[in-house]
Each structure stands twice: as structure tokens, then as C-alpha cells.
Write a protein that holds these residues in place. Sequence first.
Motif, PDB file in Angstrom:
ATOM      1  N   VAL A  22       0.839  -1.189   0.000  1.00 21.30           N
ATOM      2  CA  VAL A  22       0.000   0.000   0.000  1.00 21.30           C
ATOM      3  C   VAL A  22       0.882   1.250   0.000  1.00 21.30           C
ATOM      4  N   MET A  80       2.099   1.893  -3.362  1.00 14.28           N
ATOM      5  CA  MET A  80       1.103   2.586  -4.172  1.00 14.28           C
ATOM      6  C   MET A  80       0.954   4.050  -3.799  1.00 14.28           C
ATOM      7  N   HIS A 110      -1.746  -5.803  11.204  1.00 15.07           N
ATOM      8  CA  HIS A 110      -2.997  -5.087  11.493  1.00 15.07           C
ATOM      9  C   HIS A 110      -4.105  -5.518  10.527  1.00 15.07           C
ATOM     10  N   GLY A 149      -6.670   8.396   5.832  1.00 17.20           N
ATOM     11  CA  GLY A 149      -5.679   8.186   6.880  1.00 17.20           C
ATOM     12  C   GLY A 149      -6.332   8.080   8.243  1.00 17.20           C
ATOM     13  N   GLY A 176      -7.927   4.886   8.628  1.00 13.45           N
ATOM     14  CA  GLY A 176      -6.855   3.887   8.779  1.00 13.45           C
ATOM     15  C   GLY A 176      -6.425   3.774  10.229  1.00 13.45           C
ATOM     16  N   VAL A 177      -6.180   4.928  10.861  1.00 13.52           N
ATOM     17  CA  VAL A 177      -5.773   4.881  12.256  1.00 13.52           C
ATOM     18  C   VAL A 177      -6.880   4.253  13.106  1.00 13.52           C
ATOM     19  N   LEU A 182      -8.921   1.974  12.103  1.00 15.54           N
ATOM     20  CA  LEU A 182      -8.886   0.526  11.856  1.00 15.54           C
ATOM     21  C   LEU A 182      -7.744  -0.149  12.590  1.00 15.54           C
ATOM     22  N   ALA A 183      -6.721   0.615  12.909  1.00 19.02           N
ATOM     23  CA  ALA A 183      -5.581   0.018  13.590  1.00 19.02           C
ATOM     24  C   ALA A 183      -5.900  -0.326  15.035  1.00 19.02           C
ATOM     25  N   PHE A 206      -9.838   1.936   2.109  1.00 17.92           N
ATOM     26  CA  PHE A 206      -8.697   1.859   1.181  1.00 17.92           C
ATOM     27  C   PHE A 206      -8.992   2.499  -0.147  1.00 17.92           C
TER      28      PHE A 206
HETATM   29  C1  HEM Z   1      -2.356   6.143   8.383  1.00 13.01           C
HETATM   30  C2  HEM Z   1      -2.123   5.148   7.630  1.00 13.01           C
HETATM   31  C3  HEM Z   1      -2.911   3.852   7.557  1.00 13.01           C
HETATM   32  C4  HEM Z   1      -3.376   3.069   8.553  1.00 13.01           C
HETATM   33  C5  HEM Z   1      -3.189   3.284  10.026  1.00 13.01           C
HETATM   34  C6  HEM Z   1      -4.062   1.959   7.938  1.00 13.01           C
HETATM   35  C7  HEM Z   1      -4.676   0.931   8.616  1.00 13.01           C
HETATM   36  C8  HEM Z   1      -5.333  -0.124   8.021  1.00 13.01           C
HETATM   37  C9  HEM Z   1      -5.867  -1.251   8.707  1.00 13.01           C
HETATM   38  C10 HEM Z   1      -5.769  -1.469  10.190  1.00 13.01           C
HETATM   39  C11 HEM Z   1      -6.463  -2.061   7.805  1.00 13.01           C
HETATM   40  C12 HEM Z   1      -7.115  -3.411   8.065  1.00 13.01           C
HETATM   41  C13 HEM Z   1      -8.576  -3.271   8.164  1.00 13.01           C
HETATM   42  C14 HEM Z   1      -9.214  -4.620   8.188  1.00 13.01           C
HETATM   43  O1  HEM Z   1      -9.070  -5.385   7.227  1.00 13.01           O
HETATM   44  O2  HEM Z   1      -9.903  -4.899   9.188  1.00 13.01           O
HETATM   45  C15 HEM Z   1      -6.288  -1.462   6.536  1.00 13.01           C
HETATM   46  C16 HEM Z   1      -6.742  -2.005   5.363  1.00 13.01           C
HETATM   47  C17 HEM Z   1      -6.326  -1.573   4.133  1.00 13.01           C
HETATM   48  N1  HEM Z   1      -5.565  -0.452   3.888  1.00 13.01           N
HETATM   49 FE1  HEM Z   1      -4.915   0.879   5.250  1.00 13.01          FE
HETATM   50  N2  HEM Z   1      -4.007   2.097   6.608  1.00 13.01           N
HETATM   51  C18 HEM Z   1      -3.304   3.226   6.336  1.00 13.01           C
HETATM   52  C19 HEM Z   1      -2.959   3.690   5.119  1.00 13.01           C
HETATM   53  C20 HEM Z   1      -3.189   2.983   3.962  1.00 13.01           C
HETATM   54  C21 HEM Z   1      -2.628   3.333   2.723  1.00 13.01           C
HETATM   55  C22 HEM Z   1      -1.635   4.446   2.497  1.00 13.01           C
HETATM   56  C23 HEM Z   1      -3.120   2.466   1.811  1.00 13.01           C
HETATM   57  C24 HEM Z   1      -2.892   2.373   0.323  1.00 13.01           C
HETATM   58  C25 HEM Z   1      -2.246   3.140  -0.422  1.00 13.01           C
HETATM   59  C26 HEM Z   1      -3.975   1.573   2.497  1.00 13.01           C
HETATM   60  C27 HEM Z   1      -4.632   0.513   1.896  1.00 13.01           C
HETATM   61  C28 HEM Z   1      -5.329  -0.431   2.543  1.00 13.01           C
HETATM   62  C29 HEM Z   1      -5.926  -1.560   1.904  1.00 13.01           C
HETATM   63  C30 HEM Z   1      -5.837  -1.894   0.414  1.00 13.01           C
HETATM   64  C31 HEM Z   1      -6.584  -2.278   2.894  1.00 13.01           C
HETATM   65  C32 HEM Z   1      -7.474  -3.497   2.735  1.00 13.01           C
HETATM   66  C33 HEM Z   1      -6.799  -4.720   2.374  1.00 13.01           C
HETATM   67  C34 HEM Z   1      -7.773  -5.831   2.172  1.00 13.01           C
HETATM   68  O3  HEM Z   1      -8.226  -6.409   3.173  1.00 13.01           O
HETATM   69  O4  HEM Z   1      -8.109  -6.124   1.037  1.00 13.01           O
HETATM   70  N3  HEM Z   1      -4.015   1.920   3.817  1.00 13.01           N
HETATM   71  N4  HEM Z   1      -5.599  -0.263   6.690  1.00 13.01           N
END
Ligand code: HEM
Lengths: 560, 210
Positions: free
Chosen positions: A259, A262, A305, A367, A370-371, A373-374, A392
Motif C-alpha cells: 500500500v 502505491m 494489522h 488516513g 486507517g488509524v 482501523l488500527a 482503502f
Molecule cells: C495512516 C495510515 C494507515 C493506517 C493506520 C491503515 C490501517 C489499516 C488497517 C488497520 C487495515 C485493516 C482493516 C481490516 O481489514 O480490518 C487497513 C486495510 C487496508 N488499507 Fe490501510 N491504513 C493506512 C494507510 C493505507 C494506505 C496508504 C493504503 C494504500 C495506499 C492503504 C490501503 C489499505 C488496503 C488496500 C486495505 C485493505 C486490504 C484488504 O483487506 O483487502 N491503507 N488499513
Amino acid sequence: MTLTLSPPSATAPPLQPQGWLRYLSFSTDHKVIGLQYLVCGFIFYLVGGALAGAIRTELLTPISDFLPRETYNEVLTLHGTVMIFLWIVPVVNGAFGNYLIPFYVGARDMAFPRLNAVAFWLIPPAGLLLISSYFIASAAQSGWTAYPPLSLTTPATGQIIWILSVLLLGGSSIFGGINFIATILKLRRPGLKLMQMPMYCWAMLGTSILVVLSTPVLAGTLVLLSFDIIAHTGFFNPSLGGNAVVYQHLFWFYSHPAVYIMVLPAFGLVSEILPVHARKPLFGYTTMVYSIMGIVFLGLIVWAHHMFTSGTPPWMRLFFTIATSFIAVPTGIKFFNWLATLWGGKIALNSAMLFSCGFILNFVFGGITGVALAQVPFDIHVHDTYFVVGHFHYIVYGGTVFVIFASIYHWYPKVTGRMLNEPLGRLHFLLTFVGFNLCFAPQHWMGLNGMPRRVAEYDPQFELINQVSSVGALLMAVSTLPFLVNVILSAFRGEPAGDNPWNALTPEWLTSSPPPVENWHGEAPLVHEPYGYGVEPGSLSLAATSGRDLWSAGDPERKP
Amino acid sequence: MTSLSSTPSQRPEALGPQTGEHGASEHPGEHHGDHRMFGLATFLVADGMTFAGFFAAYLTFRAVNPLPSGSTYELELLLPTLNTVLLLVSSFTFHRAGSALRRNDGDGCQRWLLITAALGFSFLAGQMKEYFSLPFGLTDNLFASTFYAITGFHGLHVTLGGLMILIVWWQSRQGGRVRGGDPFPLEAAELYWHFVDGIWVVLYGILYLL
Ligand code: HEM
Ligand SMILES: [Cu+2]
């Protein structure tokens, strides 16, 4: 996407190779390869977009009526794989990286031009292979993650073709990464220090480190998976004593860094675009560099995560929650640096700038989710729901794809020697921005209320909101039209751009548009301050920049 | 068509006079160093990560997946230890080939290369012998599968390396590319060979000794 036209003959430099056929050839010119990546990637984007259209059409109603369930799974898998491995990764790395990096380091080509061409030419066959699986047998049905045991029980032929295709694309990506690292570290023009490179170089250096460290792990994992499918070994097959969670670990060891593969290049590209159109130096260059490297490091240690609901032990949950939350720090630094770059600038709200600002807005939202989700307690509720899909897409589409469009508006004049049409560009932005938010914002709500992802059918209570989302998707599809018309017509009719229509200071603008083979007629310019905008006249010395006549080739009196 | 360009606070043209030469068809002052070894080293980092992934998988299996009752996973130590020695010695002999070339001793270089290749292929023969004498097959259990996958992947590397050595041997004959002043094939094959040997040592430690 006809980017092959030569500029008006008056400005056509004699060295420029002519003819569009070289774009179908095994050319080793980094600019040709960059455009090959871009056009090829865009064609796959249209394919992936059509697949997304099929998904959103199916989801108009709660029952599986438009597509049979198996077909829905195939379409979903192809959509994700095409968009990630054939559109985003090749374009944001391969296309812009190849076009820009040699300029930025003052080189005439990449370090390994032939390897570069090989890396590109792996992509079209891999893509065709992947898509052909839909027609040969049935395409893979286990999503872009190919989790076992699902990937072991769905039809084997499609899954194997999927693996082959991803292996080829991974190889291409690794070759590209090696080339970028060598070019940035070894091919810098004498006198150009690391901390003077344009930010995109740092982004690509960080990205390539991630590519080189993590892609091979995915490759090895997929080979093991194919053994499970073909030879009936049990690496990841619990019924044979194997361990499916190990697959998840190995997969995410690649795919979380992926990610960033990308999005980091997109960070780099906006960092080039914003200063030019805000006429201000990039704010916080040094912190930006350290943030990138911080993200690279942290990006390698947060993968689990994605696995909070896979029976991960408590200590692991704790560690990966904390590590993941830390990523918000360098990411936040970059966000505020961009805002500070814009702050008080003479902002030209053209298409490139609009898409960049759209990126900032969308990205900060993605973002934040994302946090959220973490955090384990939250994630176990929304994992595998539409909330994650919303998260995402806000980052991959709202972030990276917006930046790809911004970059096309920004660099099109350099590549073709002609300007894009501005009203059409703004229409494109408006449609994309509204369509995108309409499509994906509601998905957070769906997820919070329990709609699972990757299923063709859903609870009828979600019907209306899914229809809203699908209307957004339709708008996004429509938004592609003004863009396509624009890039095709402007190649023939666009206003001549001159060498430096934005009065930018990064080295690619210090040569003709389009640039000659080997980039500069004379010596490569040495740009110590790629972002020296808005400084008092004379305080910035371009004396060391040779090839003065390159400047004068652009008409300084050209009025917009 | 209209276009909106930014209104710059200043134009680069106004930044003061610039000097510079150009026009020469050559590009003076530009160095075109040879970065192929750097590229290869980067590739080997990537390759090493593939092994790292395999090792991590193996160790995790070991930690959390007990061997099902009734299944066998026993390894003899003698043959693989001998094989380890073969590979270590071959790293040394390859090094000798390199020094011979630097001393302009082309024949010595060729001789050492042949010895290295012979050691490499003996390793493969030993590996084959081990495969055929083991009491378990590829799909017998998780550890059997992992064992064959990892040693097989490494064996592929050795095979490739052996072929590379033979090619370099051919290129270092009188009038060949290597002896003609381009040491790159030899240096590349040597780096690769040391890498493959190093991986084996780790593999031996993890798969056999642990
Ligand atoms: C602050 C930054 C970020 C945090 C803390 C974060 C956190 C997370 C977490 C915890 C998940 C898992 C959610 C789940 O499946 O229950 C997730 C899924 C995902 N994130 Fe992020 N993320 C961040 C940035 C990004 C970035 C920069 C990208 C892409 C360029 C991204 C792409 C994705 C994708 C593609 C998934 C799903 C994957 C899947 O299950 O198919 N995330 N993110
Ligand atoms: Cu992640």
C-alpha cells in the motif's frame, strides 16, 4: 491516449526520434518506457473500471441478479488485481518514475536501460494472461488476497493463472525497483547532493526499497500456494496439517508495504506539483525526507494489522496496533508540510492543483479511518465490512489516482509539447471528486452497520445506500470521458506549451518539450534548489545550471 | 483552447545570467560508471528476502504446528555436513579463480573455475542422494513439504550458479570475454556463488541443526 505526436516543427529538436511505432518497440529510452507504462496502465484502468461497473451494477439490488455469484467473485478478484498490479503500481512507479527520475538526477537514462525495457514488457503479457483466465476457464475467485483455504477450494486453473500473472508482475516490479535504486544512488550528476534531489526521488527510493524487500516474499509465498494447489502439499491447508495464518503473515508482509508502494510515489508527485502551482518552496524538505524513510521502516513492521481477527495473540495485537498508529506521525508531518506549502502561496487553481488538493482532502480522510482501523476493538467490528472498502478506496483512489490525474495535467505539456484544455480538466475534476465521494463515503456507513464486503447479495436495508454508491460510480465512469477527449484532442490541437509553461525549476522543465533523446542537448543542468520559488530575484543562483539556451527556447513573454 | 497557467511570482529567466557550455555531441564531464555489480547486489538482497520468507514460514510452522502423530521427519546429518564443506570450499576456490585472473594467470583461473563447478555439481549430486534416501516424500507432512521446497529452491540456485561458472569458464579461455579484460561475468558469478553458499549455511543451521 495518443501521446506520440511530434510538436510543431519549429520547436522540434533534431534529436527527437519520430514515429509512434517506437512505443510498441523494445525501446530503451526511459521516456518512451515511461509512456509505455502510462498508456498500458491506463488501458488496464479502463478494464478494471469496467469490472467495477459490473460490481456496482450487481449491487444495485440486494439479490444476485445481474451476475451469478461465481461470476461476481471472478469479477471482484479481477477488478482488485487489475487495479493494483496493472494500473496503480505500474503507473505511479513505472510510468512517472521512468519518465522523471533520470531528469531529476541529471542522467540521460536509467542505470539499466535494457532491464528497464524487460520490466515493462513483462506487464502486457501478464495482464493479458490474467484477463484471459476469465475466458479460458474461470478466473480466480478468491479476491486479490488469495487467502487459503478459499484459494485452494475455488477452481484451480483460474487461481494458477492468477498466481503466474502476479509472479510476472512482481518480477517486473522488482526489476524496476533495482533500476530506480541504482539510478538514484549511482547515476546522480556530479555535484548533486542527496539532500538536493527533488522529493519524488526520495519517494521512489523509499518505494523501491520496499519493493526489493517485500515483493520477493510474496513471490515465494505464491509459489508455495501453487504447490498446495497443484501438488497437494499442505503448507497453507489446515486439513493437511498446514497453517493458513502463515500465508496471511507472508502475504501481508508484502501487501502492507504494497500500500505504500502505491501511495509513497504519489506523495512524491504532489510534492513536485504543489510548489510549482503555489509558487512557494516545498515546506519542510528535510522532515519530508525523514518522514518517507520513517514510513518505509514502519511500513515493514505493521502488516499484522490486517489480521486482528485471525486469532492473533494479544501481544501481537498490541504491538501491531501501536506500530500502526505510529505511522500516522510521519504521514501527518507530510500532510502538514503540504498545507504549509500552500499556505500564503500564489495558488493557481488549475486542474493539476485541483486534483492535488482533492488528494489532500481524500487522503486525510482515508488516513483517519486507517488509524481507526488500527485499533483492535474497533477493527474486530468492521473488519471485512464495507468500512474497509471505504478506507482503502479513499487512499488508493482518492489519494493515488487523484495524484495520477494531477500528474498528467502537470506533465502533459512536457511530454507532448501541448497544453491540455483547462475547462475540460476542471469538468473532469468536478465529476471525479463528486462521483468518488458519492461512491465511497456511504460505504463507511454500510460497513459500520454490518454490510460484509465481497458478497454479491446483501441485507435489503442497505439497498438505497448501495444505489447512491452506484450512482457515484456512474459519475466516476462518466468523468473519464472529458479526460479522454482532452488528452486525445489536445495532442493534436492543444495550445503549444513551450518548454516551461509553469515556470517550474525542476530539471525536466529545463529542456525542450518534448525532451530530446538523452534529455538535454548540452550538459545536464545542475539544480541545487528545485523549489526555489518566491525567493528574491537574484538570490537564487542558477549560474551553475548549464545549457542556458534551453531556457530561452521557451518564450518568456508567452501569455496564458 | 484556453489554458490557465500559473502567475509566477518570478520567472526563472529573471534569475540572473547563466553560463554554461553545450553543443558538443559528447557529454564531457559525465561519468558512466559500471553499476552492474551494484544492481546484482540489490537483486541478491531481493533474492535473500525470498529465502527469508521461507525460513520465517518454516520457523513458524515449527513453533505452532506440531508434527502429526505417526509422521516421520528425520534428517541425517552426515551427508548435508559434507555438502556444507563442499560449498564452503567451493567459495574459496572461486575466490582463487578471481585472484588468478587478477594475476593474469588465465589458465589458473580456468582451472580453479572448473574445480569450483565440480564442487558445485558434487553438492547437487549429494543433495540428490539425500533426497532419495529420505524416509519421507514431498506431500507426507508439513515439514517434509517445507524441507523439499526450501532445499529445492536452494538447489535451483546452485544449478544456476554451476551453469554460470561453466559459462564464465568458457569466457575465460584464451581470447574470451573475461580474459579479454571484462571481469564482470566472473565477478558477478562469484558474488552470486558466495551468496548461494551463505544461504546454504543459514539453511543448514535452521533445517538441520535446529
Ligand atoms: C495512516 C495510515 C494507515 C493506517 C493506520 C491503515 C490501517 C489499516 C488497517 C488497520 C487495515 C485493516 C482493516 C481490516 O481489514 O480490518 C487497513 C486495510 C487496508 N488499507 Fe490501510 N491504513 C493506512 C494507510 C493505507 C494506505 C496508504 C493504503 C494504500 C495506499 C492503504 C490501503 C489499505 C488496503 C488496500 C486495505 C485493505 C486490504 C484488504 O483487506 O483487502 N491503507 N488499513
Ligand atoms: Cu496495512
